[in-house]
Motif scaffolding. Structure first.
Motif, PDB file in Angstrom:
ATOM      1  N   VAL A 164      17.212 -30.926 -21.562  1.00 26.12           N
ATOM      2  CA  VAL A 164      17.333 -29.625 -22.228  1.00 26.12           C
ATOM      3  C   VAL A 164      17.554 -29.909 -23.707  1.00 26.12           C
ATOM      4  O   VAL A 164      18.591 -30.439 -24.085  1.00 26.12           O
ATOM      5  CB  VAL A 164      18.523 -28.833 -21.647  1.00 26.12           C
ATOM      6  N   PRO A 165      16.581 -29.624 -24.564  1.00 23.61           N
ATOM      7  CA  PRO A 165      16.729 -29.998 -25.969  1.00 23.61           C
ATOM      8  C   PRO A 165      17.448 -28.962 -26.825  1.00 23.61           C
ATOM      9  O   PRO A 165      17.273 -27.756 -26.651  1.00 23.61           O
ATOM     10  CB  PRO A 165      15.276 -30.137 -26.432  1.00 23.61           C
ATOM     11  N   PHE A 166      18.270 -29.457 -27.746  1.00 26.63           N
ATOM     12  CA  PHE A 166      18.754 -28.686 -28.881  1.00 26.63           C
ATOM     13  C   PHE A 166      17.955 -29.188 -30.085  1.00 26.63           C
ATOM     14  O   PHE A 166      17.854 -30.393 -30.303  1.00 26.63           O
ATOM     15  CB  PHE A 166      20.251 -28.930 -29.120  1.00 26.63           C
ATOM     16  N   LEU A 167      17.384 -28.261 -30.842  1.00 20.66           N
ATOM     17  CA  LEU A 167      16.510 -28.620 -31.965  1.00 20.66           C
ATOM     18  C   LEU A 167      17.335 -28.916 -33.217  1.00 20.66           C
ATOM     19  O   LEU A 167      18.211 -28.128 -33.595  1.00 20.66           O
ATOM     20  CB  LEU A 167      15.551 -27.459 -32.253  1.00 20.66           C
TER      21      LEU A 167
ATOM     22  N   PRO B 147      29.060 -26.935 -18.861  1.00 19.40           N
ATOM     23  CA  PRO B 147      27.818 -27.118 -19.621  1.00 19.40           C
ATOM     24  C   PRO B 147      26.660 -26.280 -19.091  1.00 19.40           C
ATOM     25  O   PRO B 147      25.803 -25.852 -19.876  1.00 19.40           O
ATOM     26  CB  PRO B 147      27.536 -28.626 -19.507  1.00 19.40           C
ATOM     27  N   ALA B 148      26.608 -26.030 -17.776  1.00 20.29           N
ATOM     28  CA  ALA B 148      25.521 -25.190 -17.230  1.00 20.29           C
ATOM     29  C   ALA B 148      25.556 -23.803 -17.855  1.00 20.29           C
ATOM     30  O   ALA B 148      24.522 -23.235 -18.233  1.00 20.29           O
ATOM     31  CB  ALA B 148      25.642 -25.085 -15.712  1.00 20.29           C
ATOM     32  N   GLN B 149      26.756 -23.262 -17.981  1.00 16.60           N
ATOM     33  CA  GLN B 149      26.910 -21.933 -18.575  1.00 16.60           C
ATOM     34  C   GLN B 149      26.444 -21.946 -20.032  1.00 16.60           C
ATOM     35  O   GLN B 149      25.729 -21.067 -20.481  1.00 16.60           O
ATOM     36  CB  GLN B 149      28.371 -21.509 -18.476  1.00 16.60           C
ATOM     37  N   LEU B 150      26.841 -22.990 -20.749  1.00 13.10           N
ATOM     38  CA  LEU B 150      26.494 -23.050 -22.166  1.00 13.10           C
ATOM     39  C   LEU B 150      24.979 -23.099 -22.401  1.00 13.10           C
ATOM     40  O   LEU B 150      24.464 -22.515 -23.336  1.00 13.10           O
ATOM     41  CB  LEU B 150      27.154 -24.274 -22.810  1.00 13.10           C
ATOM     42  N   ILE B 151      24.257 -23.798 -21.530  1.00 14.67           N
ATOM     43  CA  ILE B 151      22.803 -23.920 -21.727  1.00 14.67           C
ATOM     44  C   ILE B 151      22.032 -22.834 -20.991  1.00 14.67           C
ATOM     45  O   ILE B 151      20.799 -22.888 -20.909  1.00 14.67           O
ATOM     46  CB  ILE B 151      22.284 -25.324 -21.338  1.00 14.67           C
ATOM     47  N   GLY B 152      22.738 -21.838 -20.480  1.00 18.12           N
ATOM     48  CA  GLY B 152      22.052 -20.691 -19.896  1.00 18.12           C
ATOM     49  C   GLY B 152      21.458 -20.948 -18.521  1.00 18.12           C
ATOM     50  O   GLY B 152      20.530 -20.261 -18.108  1.00 18.12           O
ATOM     51  N   HIS B 153      22.009 -21.950 -17.811  1.00 13.30           N
ATOM     52  CA  HIS B 153      21.529 -22.227 -16.457  1.00 13.30           C
ATOM     53  C   HIS B 153      22.631 -21.982 -15.425  1.00 13.30           C
ATOM     54  O   HIS B 153      22.630 -22.598 -14.354  1.00 13.30           O
ATOM     55  CB  HIS B 153      21.018 -23.670 -16.347  1.00 13.30           C
ATOM     56  N   ASP B 154      23.565 -21.124 -15.775  1.00  6.32           N
ATOM     57  CA  ASP B 154      24.691 -20.809 -14.903  1.00  6.32           C
ATOM     58  C   ASP B 154      24.176 -20.279 -13.565  1.00  6.32           C
ATOM     59  O   ASP B 154      23.342 -19.387 -13.532  1.00  6.32           O
ATOM     60  CB  ASP B 154      25.525 -19.719 -15.602  1.00  6.32           C
TER      61      ASP B 154
ATOM     62  N   GLU C 207      10.177 -20.595 -31.010  1.00  9.07           N
ATOM     63  CA  GLU C 207       9.310 -19.596 -30.366  1.00  9.07           C
ATOM     64  C   GLU C 207       8.220 -20.258 -29.536  1.00  9.07           C
ATOM     65  O   GLU C 207       7.882 -19.795 -28.452  1.00  9.07           O
ATOM     66  CB  GLU C 207       8.685 -18.663 -31.416  1.00  9.07           C
ATOM     67  N   ALA C 208       7.676 -21.365 -30.045  1.00  6.18           N
ATOM     68  CA  ALA C 208       6.604 -22.059 -29.323  1.00  6.18           C
ATOM     69  C   ALA C 208       7.121 -22.776 -28.072  1.00  6.18           C
ATOM     70  O   ALA C 208       6.343 -23.120 -27.187  1.00  6.18           O
ATOM     71  CB  ALA C 208       5.912 -23.052 -30.249  1.00  6.18           C
ATOM     72  N   HIS C 209       8.453 -23.018 -28.009  1.00 12.15           N
ATOM     73  CA  HIS C 209       9.030 -23.763 -26.880  1.00 12.15           C
ATOM     74  C   HIS C 209      10.242 -23.014 -26.322  1.00 12.15           C
ATOM     75  O   HIS C 209      11.257 -23.611 -25.994  1.00 12.15           O
ATOM     76  CB  HIS C 209       9.416 -25.183 -27.332  1.00 12.15           C
ATOM     77  N   ARG C 210      10.100 -21.706 -26.240  1.00 10.79           N
ATOM     78  CA  ARG C 210      11.162 -20.829 -25.748  1.00 10.79           C
ATOM     79  C   ARG C 210      11.660 -21.208 -24.357  1.00 10.79           C
ATOM     80  O   ARG C 210      12.804 -20.987 -23.998  1.00 10.79           O
ATOM     81  CB  ARG C 210      10.635 -19.384 -25.667  1.00 10.79           C
ATOM     82  N   ASP C 211      10.734 -21.733 -23.556  1.00 10.87           N
ATOM     83  CA  ASP C 211      11.091 -22.084 -22.180  1.00 10.87           C
ATOM     84  C   ASP C 211      12.027 -23.286 -22.119  1.00 10.87           C
ATOM     85  O   ASP C 211      12.627 -23.544 -21.080  1.00 10.87           O
ATOM     86  CB  ASP C 211       9.811 -22.379 -21.379  1.00 10.87           C
ATOM     87  N   LEU C 212      12.154 -24.038 -23.208  1.00  9.28           N
ATOM     88  CA  LEU C 212      12.900 -25.296 -23.160  1.00  9.28           C
ATOM     89  C   LEU C 212      14.130 -25.324 -24.056  1.00  9.28           C
ATOM     90  O   LEU C 212      15.210 -25.722 -23.637  1.00  9.28           O
ATOM     91  CB  LEU C 212      11.992 -26.445 -23.625  1.00  9.28           C
ATOM     92  N   ILE C 213      13.944 -24.954 -25.329  1.00  5.22           N
ATOM     93  CA  ILE C 213      14.993 -25.169 -26.328  1.00  5.22           C
ATOM     94  C   ILE C 213      16.162 -24.213 -26.093  1.00  5.22           C
ATOM     95  O   ILE C 213      15.965 -23.004 -25.986  1.00  5.22           O
ATOM     96  CB  ILE C 213      14.425 -25.003 -27.758  1.00  5.22           C
ATOM     97  N   ARG C 214      17.379 -24.775 -25.998  1.00  9.08           N
ATOM     98  CA  ARG C 214      18.551 -23.958 -25.655  1.00  9.08           C
ATOM     99  C   ARG C 214      19.620 -23.961 -26.736  1.00  9.08           C
ATOM    100  O   ARG C 214      20.724 -23.451 -26.519  1.00  9.08           O
ATOM    101  CB  ARG C 214      19.161 -24.457 -24.342  1.00  9.08           C
ATOM    102  N   GLY C 215      19.311 -24.571 -27.883  1.00  9.89           N
ATOM    103  CA  GLY C 215      20.316 -24.576 -28.933  1.00  9.89           C
ATOM    104  C   GLY C 215      19.796 -25.277 -30.172  1.00  9.89           C
ATOM    105  O   GLY C 215      18.692 -25.829 -30.187  1.00  9.89           O
TER     106      GLY C 215
END
Ligand SMILES: [Zn+2]
Length: 376
Positions: free
Chosen positions: A112-115, A310-317, A146-154
């Protein structure tokens, strides 16, 4: 698959008990005591093992071959029981597409990448990614998100003096604006920052992250007398998350001991695993967890800080960081090894411990992954 006979520790559902865990393809479908194997079902013997939701390391560097920090994720993360990692800013807007195609998309470890708000990301050991102000590019970051909305979480911003030069305020402001525009948290790397920590904290929103929270360098969470500052306490109360991010130069037992003694606990425990600490003092997430057991946190606390939090923080709760039926079939097995062990922080302090957690295999989306054969 049936994982049989282990001690399940899943703090999110208040569970710490002997349980068997059944998976169907890539999902958890059943927890129970004394489940009977079905014909054709693969059975994993988990006796004398802890069975945890797949561990999530909120801070690692896995852009192998492009970032000088980058390690290969599968042997070093999944192979040591960490099923999901957050890559904390190894790639920026100009390098992200390659990170996705050649690392994220082809790794078995869930990344899960943070840019990085610096457009090059962490490419060069000679030049900090924020030293050149033209690389602090909000528009480029937002286009990439925007181009990688499905991946980038922070969004990540590293504010040490040697990485940011004279641009700390503009980097922080740009990261914050990009985070707000994209609806994503920002993660701030602190330690020897050229601006006061209190000023940085005052800029953060609930859900933003301070990583390297127990570093032993200038501008930390303790004042000159070793007391946790009011600024740090206020930020934590407001929902700013304090993450460990052990790293090579960013974790001090002395700071952690003092903070914990004053009730200032981390929100998440992460390793900051990269090339320069893989062979010590970090090794893997299980070792960082072991250090916090040694410092007095309970097993349930340490597991919560590496799964549900950490799951909650990256939106995978609800999908990751839990063994509830319906969740993704990510499971980590650890052994508790009793016996003398030496723990070392990033400042060279060594502590004599009596037990450690040792990776003992994992299941990633329903597939069994044996532990990397590592003796030390
Ligand atoms: Zn890092």
């Amino acid at each position: 698959m049936l994982i049989r006979g282990g001690t399940v520790v899943d703090p999110g559902q208040g569970l710490h008990a002997r349980r068997d865990v059944r998976l169907d393809v890539d999902r958890i479908i059943e927890l129970g005591d004394g489940l009977t194997p079905r014909p054709g079902e693969a059975v994993v013997d988990a006796r004398d093992r802890l069975v945890l939701p797949g561990l999530i390391d909120l801070h690692v560097h896995v852009f192998w071959g492009a970032s000088h920090y980058g390690i290969e994720p599968d042997p070093h993360c999944l192979g040591t029981g960490t099923t999901t990692v957050v890559d904390a800013g190894s790639a920026g807007a100009h390098t992200f597409a390659a990170f996705r195609r050649y690392v994220i998309d082809v790794s078995a470890t869930r990344i899960v990448p943070f840019l990085n708000i610096g457009a090059t990301g962490m490419v060069s050991p000679a030049v900090g990614e924020l030293e050149e102000v033209r690389h602090i590019d909000r528009a480029a970051a937002l286009r990439t998100i925007e181009a990688h909305r499905d991946l980038i979480r922070g969004i990540k911003v590293r504010l040490s003096r040697d990485l940011v030069g004279a641009n700390a305020r503009v980097a922080l402001k740009t990261a914050r604006e990009a985070g707000e525009a994209a609806g994503l948290p920002i993660m701030i790397h602190v330690g020897d920052t050229p601006i006061p920590l209190a000023e940085i904290l005052s800029e953060l929103r609930p859900g933003d992250v301070i990583t390297h929270c127990y570093h032993g360098r200038k501008e930390g969470i303790l004042d000159d007398r070793g007391t946790v500052t009011q600024a740090a306490r206020r930020a934590a109360a407001r929902g700013v998350l304090f993450d460990v991010g052990h790293g090579k130069g960013s974790f001090s037992f002395q700071v952690a001991r003092r903070a914990l003694a004053q009730g200032f606990r981390p929100g998440t425990i992460s390793s900051d695993l990269h090339v320069y600490n893989l062979d010590g003092p970090v090794f893997d997430l299980a070792t960082t967890m072991s250090k916090f057991l040694h410092l007095g946190l309970s097993l349930d606390e340490v597991v919560a800080m590496t799964t549900g939090a950490p799951a909650q923080l990256i939106g995978h709760d609800g999908a990751l960081g839990t063994l509830r039926p319906g969740a993704v079939g990510d499971v980590t097995l650890l052994a508790v090894q009793e016996g003398p062990v030496t723990f070392e922080d990033a400042m060279g302090e060594r502590l004599a411990g009596t037990r450690r957690l040792v990776p003992s295999g994992a299941v990633r989306a329903g597939r069994w992954v044996p532990p990397k054969a590592a003796e030390r």
